[in-house]
Write a protein that holds these residues in place. Structure first.
Motif, PDB file in Angstrom:
ATOM      1  N   SER A   2     -10.194  -0.100 -19.831  1.00 52.00           N
ATOM      2  CA  SER A   2      -8.887  -0.253 -19.211  1.00 52.00           C
ATOM      3  C   SER A   2      -9.125   0.046 -17.733  1.00 52.00           C
ATOM      4  O   SER A   2      -9.489   1.132 -17.270  1.00 52.00           O
ATOM      5  N   LEU A   3      -8.608  -0.865 -17.039  1.00 43.03           N
ATOM      6  CA  LEU A   3      -8.787  -0.828 -15.340  1.00 43.03           C
ATOM      7  C   LEU A   3      -7.620  -1.013 -14.720  1.00 43.03           C
ATOM      8  O   LEU A   3      -6.405  -1.491 -15.127  1.00 43.03           O
ATOM      9  N   ALA A   4      -7.041  -0.092 -13.840  1.00 38.08           N
ATOM     10  CA  ALA A   4      -6.112  -0.234 -12.838  1.00 38.08           C
ATOM     11  C   ALA A   4      -6.432  -0.731 -11.462  1.00 38.08           C
ATOM     12  O   ALA A   4      -7.518  -0.567 -11.111  1.00 38.08           O
ATOM     13  N   ARG A   5      -5.535  -1.634 -10.989  1.00 36.46           N
ATOM     14  CA  ARG A   5      -6.002  -1.941  -9.505  1.00 36.46           C
ATOM     15  C   ARG A   5      -4.893  -1.258  -8.774  1.00 36.46           C
ATOM     16  O   ARG A   5      -3.790  -0.970  -8.766  1.00 36.46           O
ATOM     17  N   ILE A   6      -5.425  -0.734  -7.655  1.00 36.17           N
ATOM     18  CA  ILE A   6      -4.905   0.574  -6.719  1.00 36.17           C
ATOM     19  C   ILE A   6      -5.291  -0.003  -5.280  1.00 36.17           C
ATOM     20  O   ILE A   6      -6.476  -0.125  -4.984  1.00 36.17           O
ATOM     21  N   THR A   7      -4.095  -0.341  -4.502  1.00 34.93           N
ATOM     22  CA  THR A   7      -4.348  -0.800  -3.204  1.00 34.93           C
ATOM     23  C   THR A   7      -3.659   0.509  -2.369  1.00 34.93           C
ATOM     24  O   THR A   7      -2.493   0.704  -2.317  1.00 34.93           O
ATOM     25  N   HIS A   8      -4.524   0.999  -1.366  1.00 37.84           N
ATOM     26  CA  HIS A   8      -3.988   1.957  -0.530  1.00 37.84           C
ATOM     27  C   HIS A   8      -3.247   1.351   0.830  1.00 37.84           C
ATOM     28  O   HIS A   8      -3.945   0.580   1.433  1.00 37.84           O
ATOM     29  N   ILE A   9      -2.026   1.219   0.904  1.00 46.00           N
ATOM     30  CA  ILE A   9      -1.284   0.458   1.792  1.00 46.00           C
ATOM     31  C   ILE A   9      -1.132   1.328   3.106  1.00 46.00           C
ATOM     32  O   ILE A   9      -1.188   0.804   4.291  1.00 46.00           O
ATOM     33  N   GLY A  10      -1.240   2.497   3.066  1.00 43.04           N
ATOM     34  CA  GLY A  10      -1.172   3.478   4.313  1.00 43.04           C
ATOM     35  C   GLY A  10      -0.451   4.723   3.815  1.00 43.04           C
ATOM     36  O   GLY A  10       0.516   4.917   3.112  1.00 43.04           O
ATOM     37  N   GLY A  11      -1.058   5.693   4.468  1.00 44.38           N
ATOM     38  CA  GLY A  11      -0.507   7.004   4.355  1.00 44.38           C
ATOM     39  C   GLY A  11      -0.545   7.557   2.921  1.00 44.38           C
ATOM     40  O   GLY A  11      -1.449   7.517   2.280  1.00 44.38           O
ATOM     41  N   PRO A  12       0.625   7.923   2.273  1.00 44.99           N
ATOM     42  CA  PRO A  12       0.666   8.095   0.864  1.00 44.99           C
ATOM     43  C   PRO A  12       1.012   6.913  -0.161  1.00 44.99           C
ATOM     44  O   PRO A  12       1.286   7.185  -1.134  1.00 44.99           O
ATOM     45  N   THR A  13       1.157   5.807   0.705  1.00 43.62           N
ATOM     46  CA  THR A  13       1.923   4.698   0.202  1.00 43.62           C
ATOM     47  C   THR A  13       0.622   3.856  -0.693  1.00 43.62           C
ATOM     48  O   THR A  13      -0.281   3.313  -0.049  1.00 43.62           O
ATOM     49  N   THR A  14       0.867   3.496  -2.030  1.00 38.88           N
ATOM     50  CA  THR A  14       0.039   2.937  -2.580  1.00 38.88           C
ATOM     51  C   THR A  14       0.440   2.062  -3.798  1.00 38.88           C
ATOM     52  O   THR A  14       1.589   2.475  -4.311  1.00 38.88           O
ATOM     53  N   LEU A  15      -0.109   0.942  -4.087  1.00 39.55           N
ATOM     54  CA  LEU A  15       0.469   0.193  -5.230  1.00 39.55           C
ATOM     55  C   LEU A  15      -0.561   0.325  -6.336  1.00 39.55           C
ATOM     56  O   LEU A  15      -1.782  -0.154  -6.290  1.00 39.55           O
ATOM     57  N   ILE A  16       0.010   0.560  -7.393  1.00 39.57           N
ATOM     58  CA  ILE A  16      -0.686   0.884  -8.822  1.00 39.57           C
ATOM     59  C   ILE A  16      -0.326  -0.372  -9.709  1.00 39.57           C
ATOM     60  O   ILE A  16       0.945  -0.454  -9.915  1.00 39.57           O
ATOM     61  N   GLU A  17      -1.227  -1.024 -10.174  1.00 39.25           N
ATOM     62  CA  GLU A  17      -1.025  -2.058 -11.245  1.00 39.25           C
ATOM     63  C   GLU A  17      -1.908  -1.889 -12.366  1.00 39.25           C
ATOM     64  O   GLU A  17      -3.087  -1.849 -12.335  1.00 39.25           O
ATOM     65  N   VAL A  18      -1.274  -1.831 -13.529  1.00 38.24           N
ATOM     66  CA  VAL A  18      -1.925  -1.560 -14.863  1.00 38.24           C
ATOM     67  C   VAL A  18      -1.163  -1.981 -15.937  1.00 38.24           C
ATOM     68  O   VAL A  18       0.100  -1.775 -16.215  1.00 38.24           O
ATOM     69  N   ASP A  19      -1.752  -2.557 -16.740  1.00 38.20           N
ATOM     70  CA  ASP A  19      -1.071  -3.183 -18.007  1.00 38.20           C
ATOM     71  C   ASP A  19       0.219  -3.627 -17.839  1.00 38.20           C
ATOM     72  O   ASP A  19       1.144  -3.707 -18.417  1.00 38.20           O
ATOM     73  N   GLY A  20       0.465  -4.716 -16.623  1.00 35.99           N
ATOM     74  CA  GLY A  20       1.589  -5.280 -16.439  1.00 35.99           C
ATOM     75  C   GLY A  20       2.685  -4.532 -15.439  1.00 35.99           C
ATOM     76  O   GLY A  20       3.611  -4.997 -14.981  1.00 35.99           O
ATOM     77  N   TRP A  21       2.425  -3.409 -15.457  1.00 35.77           N
ATOM     78  CA  TRP A  21       3.386  -2.511 -14.599  1.00 35.77           C
ATOM     79  C   TRP A  21       2.855  -2.302 -13.270  1.00 35.77           C
ATOM     80  O   TRP A  21       1.790  -2.554 -12.830  1.00 35.77           O
ATOM     81  N   ARG A  22       3.930  -2.444 -12.349  1.00 39.63           N
ATOM     82  CA  ARG A  22       3.565  -2.332 -10.800  1.00 39.63           C
ATOM     83  C   ARG A  22       4.322  -1.012 -10.296  1.00 39.63           C
ATOM     84  O   ARG A  22       5.386  -1.010 -10.255  1.00 39.63           O
TER      85      ARG A  22
END
Length: 259
Positions: A2-22
């Motif tokens: 199982s993999l998650a896609r995590i994008t660090h946008i800046g500061g504390p802000t991240t986009l977490i994408e896993v199993d269809g959830w964002r």
């Protein structure tokens, strides 16, 4: 796996994408250069802008907002985004201020997100203390988030939130098997309060992770503002001295994380 896609946008802000959830954590999208007041004579200048703009985001199912009262965790453009996301989960006091159906959680309370065709996400609020003892009445309430779903291989994904290291943070390891942690660091200081710190140092992160033993440690919220007293080099040095390996996500670059 199982993999998650995590994008660090800046500061504390991240986009977490896993199993269809964002999921989006602590949305901060204002451009750099502005000074923001943090109350009681304290202030900070935003030095670095976000790697992605609000208009570049996919549809967001939920915002996990550790607290709403400081602009380095929720700024003007981030606040304007909230009515357009599926859900906002935050502190009890923050939810009352935000309104609009925001969900407020006290430490250890649980909220579950459900959508057809996706596994349910269980979100547990974890305790934070955003400063030294007795500072809560000044700095306000903050929480972290332990996110769990069926099929996880390595334990909960934990967003630590802005906090110093104290017993409440240490209790997380007794309640959860933490697989991945988005670790808020930076050793925040303000001139008006001298040596007092309002978030963890790299050394604190080493001590905490020695208790939790997560598989993946992703540092966030350690630079980009003038109130951070320990940036990436300082954190990395403390981690190296303590034998803790980090997964550094460059701003705007999506990393695949085994969860």
């Amino acid at each position: 796996m199982s993999l998650a896609r995590i994008t660090h946008i800046g500061g504390p802000t991240t986009l977490i994408e896993v199993d269809g959830w964002r999921l989006l954590t602590d949305p901060t999208f204002d451009p750099p250069g502005r000074r923001y007041s943090f109350g009681w004579g304290s202030s900070s200048v935003k030095l670095v802008g976000p790697a992605l703009g609000v208009d570049e985001l996919p549809e967001i199912d939920a915002v996990l907002l550790t607290h709403d009262q400081h602009a380095d965790n929720l700024d003007d453009l981030g606040r304007a985004l909230l009515p357009r996301v599926g859900a906002v989960v935050t502190t009890v006091t923050g939810a009352a201020r935000l309104g609009g159906g925001a969900v407020g959680l006290a430490p250890w309370a649980v909220h579950t997100l459900n959508r057809p065709g996706r596994p349910p996400l269980s979100i547990t609020a974890t305790p934070c203390r955003h400063g030294p003892p007795l500072s809560r009445s000044i700095t306000g309430d903050v929480i972290g988030f332990a996110v769990e779903w069926p099929g996880q291989e390595h334990g909960a994904l934990w967003v630590s939130g802005d906090s110093v290291l104290y017993d409440g943070m240490r209790q997380v390891g007794g309640r959860f098997d933490v697989g991945t942690v988005l670790l808020h660091l930076g050793a925040v200081r303000f001139g008006v309060t001298g040596p007092l710190r309002y978030s963890m140092t790299g050394r604190d992160g080493v001590e905490l992770c020695s208790l939790l033993r997560p598989q993946t440690v992703i540092p966030v919220h350690y630079e980009g503002w003038s109130h951070f007293s320990q940036g990436r080099s300082g954190v990395a040095g403390a981690f190296a001295a303590g034998g803790l390996e980090a997964r550094w996500l460059e701003l705007g670059v999506t990393g695949l994380v085994s969860v």
